[in-house]
Write an enzyme that holds these catalytic residues in place. Structure first.
Site, PDB file in Angstrom:
ATOM      1  N   GLY A  77       0.805  -1.213   0.000  1.00 28.64           N
ATOM      2  CA  GLY A  77       0.000   0.000   0.000  1.00 28.64           C
ATOM      3  C   GLY A  77       0.834   1.257   0.000  1.00 28.64           C
ATOM      4  O   GLY A  77       0.556   2.203   0.743  1.00 28.64           O
TER       5      GLY A  77
ATOM      6  N   ASN B 135       1.578   3.515  -2.517  1.00 28.34           N
ATOM      7  CA  ASN B 135       1.406   4.552  -3.537  1.00 28.34           C
ATOM      8  C   ASN B 135       0.882   5.862  -2.950  1.00 28.34           C
ATOM      9  O   ASN B 135       0.868   6.888  -3.625  1.00 28.34           O
ATOM     10  CB  ASN B 135       0.474   4.086  -4.651  1.00 28.34           C
ATOM     11  CG  ASN B 135      -0.908   3.716  -4.146  1.00 28.34           C
ATOM     12  OD1 ASN B 135      -1.123   2.566  -3.775  1.00 28.34           O
ATOM     13  ND2 ASN B 135      -1.842   4.654  -4.112  1.00 28.34           N
TER      14      ASN B 135
ATOM     15  N   TYR C 201     -12.899  -3.366  11.785  1.00 25.02           N
ATOM     16  CA  TYR C 201     -11.581  -2.719  11.784  1.00 25.02           C
ATOM     17  C   TYR C 201     -10.806  -3.082  13.048  1.00 25.02           C
ATOM     18  O   TYR C 201      -9.629  -3.442  12.994  1.00 25.02           O
ATOM     19  CB  TYR C 201     -11.753  -1.207  11.684  1.00 25.02           C
ATOM     20  CG  TYR C 201     -10.452  -0.434  11.728  1.00 25.02           C
ATOM     21  CD1 TYR C 201      -9.607  -0.417  10.625  1.00 25.02           C
ATOM     22  CD2 TYR C 201     -10.079   0.277  12.869  1.00 25.02           C
ATOM     23  CE1 TYR C 201      -8.411   0.298  10.652  1.00 25.02           C
ATOM     24  CE2 TYR C 201      -8.891   0.988  12.908  1.00 25.02           C
ATOM     25  CZ  TYR C 201      -8.061   0.992  11.804  1.00 25.02           C
ATOM     26  OH  TYR C 201      -6.870   1.687  11.842  1.00 25.02           O
TER      27      TYR C 201
ATOM     28  N   SER D 158      -3.076  -0.257  14.886  1.00 24.66           N
ATOM     29  CA  SER D 158      -3.785   0.948  15.292  1.00 24.66           C
ATOM     30  C   SER D 158      -4.213   0.845  16.740  1.00 24.66           C
ATOM     31  O   SER D 158      -4.427  -0.259  17.265  1.00 24.66           O
ATOM     32  CB  SER D 158      -5.026   1.140  14.415  1.00 24.66           C
ATOM     33  OG  SER D 158      -5.874   2.144  14.929  1.00 24.66           O
TER      34      SER D 158
ATOM     35  N   GLY E 228      -0.185   8.111   1.119  1.00 24.46           N
ATOM     36  CA  GLY E 228      -0.251   8.135   2.568  1.00 24.46           C
ATOM     37  C   GLY E 228       1.024   7.698   3.265  1.00 24.46           C
ATOM     38  O   GLY E 228       2.135   7.965   2.802  1.00 24.46           O
ATOM     39  N   ILE E 229       0.841   7.007   4.394  1.00 29.34           N
ATOM     40  CA  ILE E 229       1.975   6.573   5.210  1.00 29.34           C
ATOM     41  C   ILE E 229       2.914   5.675   4.416  1.00 29.34           C
ATOM     42  O   ILE E 229       4.133   5.792   4.511  1.00 29.34           O
ATOM     43  CB  ILE E 229       1.479   5.819   6.456  1.00 29.34           C
ATOM     44  CG1 ILE E 229       0.571   6.709   7.303  1.00 29.34           C
ATOM     45  CG2 ILE E 229       2.660   5.340   7.302  1.00 29.34           C
ATOM     46  CD1 ILE E 229      -0.135   5.962   8.415  1.00 29.34           C
ATOM     47  N   GLY E 230       2.347   4.771   3.634  1.00 28.83           N
ATOM     48  CA  GLY E 230       3.175   3.848   2.868  1.00 28.83           C
ATOM     49  C   GLY E 230       4.081   4.573   1.893  1.00 28.83           C
ATOM     50  O   GLY E 230       5.253   4.218   1.735  1.00 28.83           O
TER      51      GLY E 230
END
Length: 302
Positions: free
Chosen positions: A17, A19, A172, A146, A21-23
């Site tokens: 993941g 591409n 989640y 999280s 945000g955090i990644g």
């Protein structure tokens, strides 16, 4: 925030993941620190765009993209085969990708999407990449979880769907609790040259919130930190020498981190691990076998 000098020799870092945000920030910092970076993403156009953004910052950056859909076991297996073929050694795996659909969705294998992508997909990926990770002098697996794990419960009857989805928060919470349990279980099972740690990245202003109602996002935004802040921290966990030999930890990039008592339930953790092996069709970690295999290949190449 934990730190330490970034190791100067080149490592191969695989980030799911990555591409946005955090990644993406994690990948960017790793690439600019002269590490080889593999962007594992579902969308190749978005992955290519992310790669080009990094290359604009450093035209000599060593960045690769490979397709990965964590909602499909077939995709995960094909991806792992490609990685083993193209990158015989992987030094760090960052299990970053995560989703939060507002209505219930399902993976290709029929699992509830958050359990299937956030947890079970990364479970399978981690196990399939153990052979290439075990060849690294000191491999690391970082699981992005999280504080939301506090709202999670491991309920087998919800793995393939829920009667009440309730905006997805119970699903989640379960997926993020499972992430930490996996990290802790791996820390107990992996060979001594491999570590496994989990991190709560903080309340990050990223694409993760794109599906929540606008009025909720507006209220939350003043409590959010930048992806830049958290991504840099996760990159350090993957490659900084301050994380040498640290394993089985669950930390926060932002403020105190409450931890669920369920993380102390070793019987539940072991059950979830064994059940996840059954659901994904992989064998439980055999530390001695991994070490023997890595040593045998090293002696063959020397």
């Amino acid at each position: 925030m934990a730190g330490g000098n970034i190791l100067t020799y080149k490592k191969t870092i695989l980030i799911t993941g990555s591409n946005a945000g955090i990644g993406f920030i994690t990948a960017k910092h790793a690439a600019l620190a002269k590490q080889r970076v593999i962007l594992a993403c579902r969308s190749m156009p978005k992955a290519e765009k992310a790669k080009q953004e990094i290359l604009q910052l450093d035209p000599n950056a060593d960045v690769w993209i490979r397709p990965l859909d964590l909602g499909s076991f077939d995709s995960i297996r094909k991806f792992a085969e490609t990685i083993e073929r193209d990158f015989p050694v992987v030094d760090a795996l960052v299990n970053n990708a995560g989703i939060y659909p507002m209505s219930e969705e399902y993976t290709a294998e029929g699992f509830e999407m958050q359990f299937g992508v956030n947890y079970l997909g990364h479970f399978l990926l981690s196990h399939l990449l153990l052979p290439v990770l075990s060849k690294a002098p000191a491999a690391r697996i970082v699981h992005v979880s999280s504080v939301g794990h506090m709202m999670g419960n491991i309920k087998p009857n919800t793995f393939r769907g829920r009667k009440l989805y309730l905006w997805g928060m119970p699903a989640y919470g379960q997926s993020k609790l499972a992430n930490v349990m996996l990290s802790n279980e791996l820390s107990r099972r992996l060979p001594v040259n491999m570590t496994s740690n989990a991190v709560h990245p903080g309340y990050v202003d990223s694409d993760f919130f794109r599906n929540i109602p606008g009025f909720i996002y507006k209220a939350l935004r003043k409590f959010l930190v930048s992806a830049e802040f958290s991504g840099k921290h996760i990159q350090e966990m993957a490659v900084a020498d301050g994380w040498n030999n640290r394993t089985g930890e669950f930390i926060s990039s932002q403020g105190p981190l409450p931890k669920s008592r369920k993380l102390n339930d070793l019987k539940l953790s072991n059950w979830l691990y064994e059940e996840s092996c059954r659901l994904t069709g992989v064998e439980p970690v055999d530390a001695e076998k991994l070490t023997r295999s890595a040593n045998l290949e090293a002696s063959t190449l020397s």
